[in-house]
Design a protein around this motif. Sequence first.
Motif, PDB file in Angstrom:
ATOM      1  N   LEU A  80       0.826  -1.203   0.000  1.00  0.00           N
ATOM      2  CA  LEU A  80       0.000   0.000   0.000  1.00  0.00           C
ATOM      3  C   LEU A  80       0.865   1.259   0.000  1.00  0.00           C
ATOM      4  O   LEU A  80       0.601   2.204  -0.750  1.00  0.00           O
ATOM      5  N   THR A  83       2.342   1.647  -3.424  1.00  0.00           N
ATOM      6  CA  THR A  83       1.316   2.076  -4.379  1.00  0.00           C
ATOM      7  C   THR A  83       0.986   3.554  -4.191  1.00  0.00           C
ATOM      8  O   THR A  83       0.835   4.295  -5.170  1.00  0.00           O
ATOM      9  N   ARG A  84       0.905   4.009  -2.957  1.00  0.00           N
ATOM     10  CA  ARG A  84       0.671   5.435  -2.707  1.00  0.00           C
ATOM     11  C   ARG A  84       1.822   6.282  -3.241  1.00  0.00           C
ATOM     12  O   ARG A  84       1.615   7.360  -3.788  1.00  0.00           O
ATOM     13  N   TRP A  87       1.352   6.599  -6.903  1.00  0.00           N
ATOM     14  CA  TRP A  87       0.240   7.499  -7.183  1.00  0.00           C
ATOM     15  C   TRP A  87       0.666   8.955  -6.999  1.00  0.00           C
ATOM     16  O   TRP A  87       0.298   9.820  -7.784  1.00  0.00           O
ATOM     17  N   PRO A 102      -4.898   5.331  -3.136  1.00  0.00           N
ATOM     18  CA  PRO A 102      -5.140   4.206  -2.222  1.00  0.00           C
ATOM     19  C   PRO A 102      -4.909   4.589  -0.772  1.00  0.00           C
ATOM     20  O   PRO A 102      -4.223   5.486  -0.447  1.00  0.00           O
TER      21      PRO A 102
END
Length: 102
Positions: A80, A83-84, A87, A102
């Motif tokens: 996570l 992924t952040r 992003w 996310p």
Amino acid sequence: MTLPHTEASTSYGQPAIKTGGRMFVSSGHEAGSFHVRSPFAEKEVLIDTDPATFWQTPHYEGWPGLLVRYGTADANRVRLVVTRAWWDVASITRRKALGDRP
């Protein structure tokens, strides 16, 4: 490398992963850990709530990123965070394709 539009690259001569030419993960400078970008507020929470996984050295103080130890028990949380980081540096078009942060 499973996130969209990522490429293996380098940052300051070290292996890194980028999207659109912007680094979000790198090998870092500490054995047993890698570096991931993280906004200051999130960085502080991650280090405070899971110092066995997320940490920093003086080198990373004042920088929007932290170190992540390999082999953490909570791989989903690390995924996570990565992924952040993707992003946060991805283009608006790529962000829209993935959806909300996310």
